[in-house]
Design a protein around this motif. Structure first.
Motif, PDB file in Angstrom:
ATOM      1  N   LEU A 187      98.458  66.474  -4.726  1.00 34.89           N
ATOM      2  CA  LEU A 187      97.752  66.388  -6.008  1.00 34.89           C
ATOM      3  C   LEU A 187      97.643  67.714  -6.741  1.00 34.89           C
ATOM      4  N   HIS A 188      97.777  68.830  -6.018  1.00 35.54           N
ATOM      5  CA  HIS A 188      97.528  70.140  -6.641  1.00 35.54           C
ATOM      6  C   HIS A 188      98.786  70.753  -7.234  1.00 35.54           C
ATOM      7  N   PHE A 205      98.265  62.378   1.351  1.00 34.20           N
ATOM      8  CA  PHE A 205      97.454  63.604   1.445  1.00 34.20           C
ATOM      9  C   PHE A 205      96.050  63.456   0.840  1.00 34.20           C
ATOM     10  N   GLY A 206      95.900  62.637  -0.193  1.00 37.76           N
ATOM     11  CA  GLY A 206      94.615  62.521  -0.878  1.00 37.76           C
ATOM     12  C   GLY A 206      93.515  62.132   0.091  1.00 37.76           C
ATOM     13  N   ILE A 246      88.026  58.513   0.246  1.00 36.84           N
ATOM     14  CA  ILE A 246      88.979  59.452  -0.360  1.00 36.84           C
ATOM     15  C   ILE A 246      88.237  60.663  -0.930  1.00 36.84           C
ATOM     16  N   GLN A 247      87.119  60.369  -1.612  1.00 29.69           N
ATOM     17  CA  GLN A 247      86.317  61.464  -2.169  1.00 29.69           C
ATOM     18  C   GLN A 247      85.915  62.436  -1.052  1.00 29.69           C
ATOM     19  N   ARG A 248      85.538  61.900   0.088  1.00 29.72           N
ATOM     20  CA  ARG A 248      85.166  62.758   1.213  1.00 29.72           C
ATOM     21  C   ARG A 248      86.394  63.486   1.776  1.00 29.72           C
ATOM     22  N   TYR A 253      91.101  68.714   1.309  1.00 26.93           N
ATOM     23  CA  TYR A 253      92.497  68.528   0.882  1.00 26.93           C
ATOM     24  C   TYR A 253      93.325  69.814   0.957  1.00 26.93           C
ATOM     25  N   MET A 254      92.843  70.875   0.314  1.00 28.31           N
ATOM     26  CA  MET A 254      93.639  72.119   0.266  1.00 28.31           C
ATOM     27  C   MET A 254      93.798  72.734   1.664  1.00 28.31           C
TER      28      MET A 254
END
Ligand SMILES: *Cc1c(COP(=O)(O)O)cnc(C)c1O
Length: 381
Positions: A187-188, A205-206, A246-248, A253-254
């Protein structure tokens, strides 16, 4: 709404439980999961300007959409029930009978199959090119009919890199929309490119933990509205519990993406020097470096026939790395690429795309690099 609980009998009370009110300003640090499918509307506000029904909108899924739009640097984002729903909803929203779409044979199999075999049912025609040769791109445009160019970068499973600037330039010249599936890059990345529609499978990955299926579509407000209207018609909504997970997952993520990339780089080095590995594919071209900062955690390679009866057999020989679908999660998984991704293709296409009886796709997780390398080393003997 007025509730006079004291007059109610047991079933009525149980089906209208007591509401716990929170003092104004006393807010939870983590937003709650709004599971309610329906909402009591504020009389003073038009119905469709507020939450009414969760197939259409929900505070938990909306929080995720806003997070995803922000990190992808796009005006708007929609989340849906799978990456495939994001793709098919986009195609159905933007194309109609008589239109033509250009895509690439190096695409995730369900995208390729939908464009080729399902859109054709509605007389939407398609041309498939190769990402490694864009010389035919402009001449493949059918004037007045080509409405969309859809591509992946890096492609699934063999990590072909698209020249994104070139695709956008040709598309702009002819007034054609561009959709990109950026799942492998995460996403990045690719936020600097002006693609009209950016699609991701959040299953990868999300979310990152292998326990949710979801997808998202991001872009300018107007194009996402068109796609949202179609996805709402299709009933492609994401569940709030899934949105919460997903939010959690996104909090790390990074950390996950960069750590998994660093481990993948060590494994690439090991595989490249191994005599029983015929070739290794991992993004490292000038074009890849120009477009991406992190090269990701997916590697494809081919094993020598002397180490296993087949790619499937090689995958089963591994003890730590499991044979399974999907990628981008915390645990490493491996898949035979021909059986999983290439059975709809002709022999010639399989050969040109390096989908062979001995090729595999490895997704590197968060395990220690030494343990993964040891597992591969043992299976390669
Ligand atoms: C997995 C994947 C999809 C589909 O996503 P789901 O969430 O499994 O529906 C789409 N595109 C790519 C590149 C993928 O790897």
């Amino acid at each position: 709404m007025q509730k006079n609980r004291t007059d109610w009998n047991v079933n009525t009370k149980l089906n209208h439980p007591v509401e716990v009110k929170i003092t104004e300003g006393n807010r939870p640090l983590i937003q709650p999961i709004y599971l309610s499918a329906k909402y009591y509307p504020n009389e003073a506000v038009p119905y469709f300007d507020q939450f009414m029904y969760s197939r259409v909108s929900n505070p938990t899924t909306r929080q995720l959409e806003l997070t995803l739009a922000e990190i992808q640097k796009r005006e708007e984002c929609m989340v849906v029930g799978s990456g495939v729903a994001a793709l098919t909803g986009t195609f159905l929203a933007l194309l109609k009978t008589g239109d033509h779409v250009i895509s690439f044979k190096e695409s995730y199999r369900p995208s390729r199959v939908f464009i080729r075999d399902y859109l054709s049912k509605y007389q939407i025609t398609s041309t498939f090119l190769s990402l490694s040769d864009l010389s035919q791109l402009e001449s493949s445009i059918v004037p007045g009919k080509t409405k969309l160019i859809h591509f992946e970068s890096p492609s699934n499973p063999n990590l072909e890199i698209a020249d994104i600037e070139k695709i956008i330039t040709v598309a702009r010249k002819h007034g054609i929309l561009v959709s990109m599936d950026g799942t492998f890059a995460g996403l990045h990345q690719h936020t600097q490119f002006d693609v009209d529609i950016m699609i991701h499978s959040l299953t990868k990955f999300g979310n990152g933990h292998g326990d949710v299926i979801a997808g998202c579509i991001a872009g300018k407000m107007s194009v996402i509205k068109t796609i949202r209207d179609m996805c709402l018609q299709l009933g492609a909504a994401l569940e709030p519990q899934a949105a919460y997970l997903i939010q959690r997952g996104l909090k790390t993520y990074m950390l996950r993406y960069t750590h998994q990339t660093a481990t993948a780089e060590k494994i690439v080095k090991f595989l490249k020097s191994h005599p029983k590995v015929k070739w290794v594919r991992y993004p490292n071209s000038e074009l890849a470096k120009k477009q991406m900062k992190d090269m990701g955690s997916t590697i494809s390679f081919e094993v020598d026939p002397s180490v296993a009866k087949s790619a499937d057999n090689f995958c089963h020989k591994l003890k730590l790395i499991q044979l399974a679908a999907s990628l981008g999660s915390t645990e490493s998984v491996i898949a035979p690429t021909l059986a999983f991704f290439g059975l709809d293709l002709s022999q010639e296409e399989r050969d040109s795309m390096l989908l062979t009886p001995y090729s595999v796709r490895l997704s590197v997780g968060l395990e220690d690099a030494e343990d993964l390398i040891k597992d591969l080393e043992t299976a390669l003997t």
